[in-house]
Design a protein around this motif. Structure first.
Motif, PDB file in Angstrom:
ATOM      1  N   VAL A  51       0.993  -1.133   0.058  1.00 58.41           N
ATOM      2  CA  VAL A  51       0.209   0.289   0.412  1.00 58.41           C
ATOM      3  C   VAL A  51       0.880   1.086  -0.177  1.00 58.41           C
ATOM      4  CG1 VAL A  51      -1.597   1.106   1.648  1.00 58.41           C
ATOM      5  CG2 VAL A  51      -2.225  -0.867   1.201  1.00 58.41           C
ATOM      6  N   VAL A  52       1.739   0.643   0.990  1.00 60.57           N
ATOM      7  CA  VAL A  52       2.686   2.380   0.779  1.00 60.57           C
ATOM      8  C   VAL A  52       2.844   2.709  -0.305  1.00 60.57           C
ATOM      9  CG1 VAL A  52       4.704   3.142   1.863  1.00 60.57           C
ATOM     10  CG2 VAL A  52       3.487   2.063   3.297  1.00 60.57           C
ATOM     11  N   ARG A  53       4.268   1.772  -1.736  1.00 61.98           N
ATOM     12  CA  ARG A  53       4.332   1.548  -2.558  1.00 61.98           C
ATOM     13  C   ARG A  53       3.186   2.646  -3.152  1.00 61.98           C
ATOM     14  NH1 ARG A  53       5.859  -3.185  -5.974  1.00 61.98           N
ATOM     15  NH2 ARG A  53       6.881  -1.786  -7.184  1.00 61.98           N
ATOM     16  N   GLU A  54       2.063   1.307  -3.583  1.00 62.00           N
ATOM     17  CA  GLU A  54       1.090   1.630  -4.343  1.00 62.00           C
ATOM     18  C   GLU A  54       0.227   4.109  -3.754  1.00 62.00           C
ATOM     19  OE1 GLU A  54      -3.976   1.407  -4.719  1.00 62.00           O
ATOM     20  OE2 GLU A  54      -2.714   0.088  -4.117  1.00 62.00           O
ATOM     21  N   VAL A  55       0.836   3.974  -2.466  1.00 63.87           N
ATOM     22  CA  VAL A  55       0.909   5.683  -2.562  1.00 63.87           C
ATOM     23  C   VAL A  55       1.899   6.450  -2.697  1.00 63.87           C
ATOM     24  CG1 VAL A  55      -0.120   7.138  -0.454  1.00 63.87           C
ATOM     25  CG2 VAL A  55      -0.857   5.093  -0.826  1.00 63.87           C
ATOM     26  N   ALA A  56       3.449   5.628  -2.708  1.00 64.55           N
ATOM     27  CA  ALA A  56       3.636   6.795  -2.970  1.00 64.55           C
ATOM     28  C   ALA A  56       4.028   6.784  -4.712  1.00 64.55           C
ATOM     29  CB  ALA A  56       5.347   6.283  -2.449  1.00 64.55           C
ATOM     30  N   ALA A  57       3.859   5.633  -5.563  1.00 64.52           N
ATOM     31  CA  ALA A  57       3.516   6.234  -6.649  1.00 64.52           C
ATOM     32  C   ALA A  57       2.435   7.071  -6.998  1.00 64.52           C
ATOM     33  CB  ALA A  57       3.310   4.093  -7.100  1.00 64.52           C
ATOM     34  N   GLU A  62       1.349  12.711  -9.900  1.00 64.82           N
ATOM     35  CA  GLU A  62       1.304  13.523  -9.279  1.00 64.82           C
ATOM     36  C   GLU A  62       1.533  15.114  -9.282  1.00 64.82           C
ATOM     37  OE1 GLU A  62      -2.282  14.055  -9.474  1.00 64.82           O
ATOM     38  OE2 GLU A  62      -2.127  12.353 -10.468  1.00 64.82           O
ATOM     39  N   TYR A  63       3.017  14.187  -8.002  1.00 67.83           N
ATOM     40  CA  TYR A  63       3.540  15.985  -8.370  1.00 67.83           C
ATOM     41  C   TYR A  63       4.892  15.756  -8.501  1.00 67.83           C
ATOM     42  CZ  TYR A  63      -0.100  17.023  -5.259  1.00 67.83           C
ATOM     43  OH  TYR A  63      -1.703  17.278  -4.664  1.00 67.83           O
ATOM     44  N   GLY A  64       5.842  15.055  -9.012  1.00 68.35           N
ATOM     45  CA  GLY A  64       6.928  14.419  -8.878  1.00 68.35           C
ATOM     46  C   GLY A  64       7.594  14.143  -8.357  1.00 68.35           C
ATOM     47  N   SER A  65       7.505  13.941  -6.944  1.00 63.85           N
ATOM     48  CA  SER A  65       8.818  13.577  -6.279  1.00 63.85           C
ATOM     49  C   SER A  65       7.862  13.243  -5.159  1.00 63.85           C
ATOM     50  CB  SER A  65       9.573  14.254  -6.092  1.00 63.85           C
ATOM     51  OG  SER A  65       9.482  15.561  -5.086  1.00 63.85           O
ATOM     52  N   CYS A  66       8.004  12.152  -4.639  1.00 61.91           N
ATOM     53  CA  CYS A  66       7.758  11.855  -3.259  1.00 61.91           C
ATOM     54  C   CYS A  66       8.903  11.371  -1.844  1.00 61.91           C
ATOM     55  CB  CYS A  66       6.400  11.603  -2.972  1.00 61.91           C
ATOM     56  SG  CYS A  66       6.688   9.346  -3.067  1.00 61.91           S
ATOM     57  N   SER A  67       8.433  11.583  -0.558  1.00 53.02           N
ATOM     58  CA  SER A  67       9.454  10.551   0.767  1.00 53.02           C
ATOM     59  C   SER A  67       8.792  10.391   1.152  1.00 53.02           C
ATOM     60  CB  SER A  67       9.538  11.755   1.422  1.00 53.02           C
ATOM     61  OG  SER A  67      10.957  11.836   2.561  1.00 53.02           O
ATOM     62  N   TYR A  87       4.661  14.897   0.019  1.00 54.18           N
ATOM     63  CA  TYR A  87       5.233  15.494  -0.955  1.00 54.18           C
ATOM     64  C   TYR A  87       5.197  16.994  -0.080  1.00 54.18           C
ATOM     65  CZ  TYR A  87       5.311  19.034  -4.871  1.00 54.18           C
ATOM     66  OH  TYR A  87       5.486  20.455  -5.089  1.00 54.18           O
ATOM     67  N   ARG A  88       6.374  17.739   0.076  1.00 56.71           N
ATOM     68  CA  ARG A  88       6.929  18.474   1.294  1.00 56.71           C
ATOM     69  C   ARG A  88       6.613  19.870   0.373  1.00 56.71           C
ATOM     70  NH1 ARG A  88      12.039  14.681   2.382  1.00 56.71           N
ATOM     71  NH2 ARG A  88      12.528  16.123   0.472  1.00 56.71           N
ATOM     72  N   GLY A  89       6.628  20.281  -1.064  1.00 56.88           N
ATOM     73  CA  GLY A  89       5.968  21.583  -1.485  1.00 56.88           C
ATOM     74  C   GLY A  89       7.191  22.031  -2.356  1.00 56.88           C
ATOM     75  N   GLU A  90       8.730  21.700  -1.988  1.00 59.55           N
ATOM     76  CA  GLU A  90       9.911  22.478  -2.784  1.00 59.55           C
ATOM     77  C   GLU A  90       9.873  22.676  -3.984  1.00 59.55           C
ATOM     78  OE1 GLU A  90      11.208  20.461   0.712  1.00 59.55           O
ATOM     79  OE2 GLU A  90      10.095  19.393  -1.186  1.00 59.55           O
TER      80      GLU A  90
END
Length: 103
Positions: A51-57, A62-67, A87-90
């Motif tokens: 589920v973490v992989r699915e949410v991260a993907a 949607e935002y181009g990056s994530c942590s 997604y921290r918004g930088e």
């Protein structure tokens, strides 16, 4: 502020307003941490990671990056395994600068 919560099988996904996008994935069953599964089994860990992989993907798409992070030991304020997908918004420039890359 109301935080939506989505239950999926043995897991919950909820929001946290500390970043523009901050989704927390939590097993319903008590699991102390990534390194101490308690009475749980590896199948639940695999379900959580899937589920973490699915949410991260989704966030990355949607935002181009994530942590993605989970905390252990003294870093773990809540002694229940949970994963943060943020997604921290930088901007791309800010992200590259954090890692020593220019332009």
């Amino acid at each position: 502020m109301s935080r939506p919560l989505l239950w999926r099988g043995r897991l919950a996904c909820g929001g946290n307003p500390s970043y523009p996008v901050h989704i927390v994935v939590i097993p319903k069953e008590h699991v102390p941490s990534l390194t101490d599964l308690g009475n749980s089994d590896e199948d639940l860990l695999h379900e959580v990671v899937a589920v973490v992989r699915e949410v991260a993907a989704y966030v990355e798409r949607e935002y181009g990056s994530c942590s993605v992070a989970t905390n252990l030991g003294l870093y773990q304020g809540s002694k229940h395994m949970h994963w943060h997908v943020t997604y921290r918004g930088e901007s791309e420039t800010e992200i590259r600068g954090m890692y020593g890359f220019s332009g």
